[in-house]
Motif scaffolding. Structure first.
Motif, mmCIF file in Angstrom:
data_model
loop_
_atom_site.group_PDB
_atom_site.id
_atom_site.type_symbol
_atom_site.label_atom_id
_atom_site.label_comp_id
_atom_site.label_asym_id
_atom_site.label_seq_id
_atom_site.Cartn_x
_atom_site.Cartn_y
_atom_site.Cartn_z
ATOM 1 N N SER A 17 0.990 -0.652 -0.059
ATOM 2 C CA SER A 17 -0.362 0.178 -0.112
ATOM 3 C C SER A 17 0.777 1.279 -0.004
ATOM 4 N N ARG A 19 -0.238 5.979 0.282
ATOM 5 C CA ARG A 19 -0.737 6.646 0.359
ATOM 6 C C ARG A 19 -0.343 8.137 0.218
ATOM 7 N N ASP A 79 -6.555 12.871 -1.346
ATOM 8 C CA ASP A 79 -5.327 12.083 -1.192
ATOM 9 C C ASP A 79 -5.748 11.241 -1.756
ATOM 10 N N GLN A 81 -5.098 7.215 -1.654
ATOM 11 C CA GLN A 81 -4.922 5.685 -0.086
ATOM 12 C C GLN A 81 -4.804 4.576 -1.347
ATOM 13 N N ASN A 83 -4.374 -0.061 -2.123
ATOM 14 C CA ASN A 83 -3.948 -1.145 -1.565
ATOM 15 C C ASN A 83 -4.078 -2.036 -2.562
#
Length: 121
Positions: A17, A19, A79, A81, A83
């Motif tokens: 992951s 960010r 942002d 994120q 994954n």
């Protein structure tokens, strides 16, 4: 004018992951649709995700369920994120701001300088 600065890129193993963040300054951030795009070497810039001032969200099929876009209008930040990253996610990622938004790069007026994401073992 809107100035956009991305951060958070790097090298990550498949399945990992990251960010990404985008800091905005200049004109009122909340007036704009904000988007993330990416561009791999030798390929065209492609849409990743976008979010309107009110929180309406759109994702590319290739990232839906793995990536999450969010914005904080009070802090002027955007942002992403990411994954379950895959090698095919490797690209330079760009933050963009546009009055209308959408999935086409031409609909965005302001761009950051990009941050590199490399997914490799």
């Amino acid at each position: 004018q809107v100035q956009l600065v991305e951060s958070g890129g790097g090298l990550v193993q498949p399945g990992g992951s990251l960010r990404l963040s985008c800091a905005a300054s200049g004109r009122t951030f909340s007036n704009y649709v904000m988007g993330w795009f990416r561009q791999a070497p030798g390929k065209e810039r492609e849409f990743v995700a976008a979010i309107s001032w009110s929180g309406l969200i759109r994702y590319a099929d290739s990232v839906r369920g793995r990536f999450t876009i969010s914005r904080d209008n009070a802090k002027n930040t955007l942002d992403l994120q990411m994954n379950s990253l895959k090698p095919e996610d490797t690209a330079a990622y760009y933050c963009a701001a546009g009055a209308g938004g959408g999935s086409r790069p031409s609909l965005y007026d302001y761009w950051g300088q990009g941050t590199q994401v490399t997914v490799s073992s």
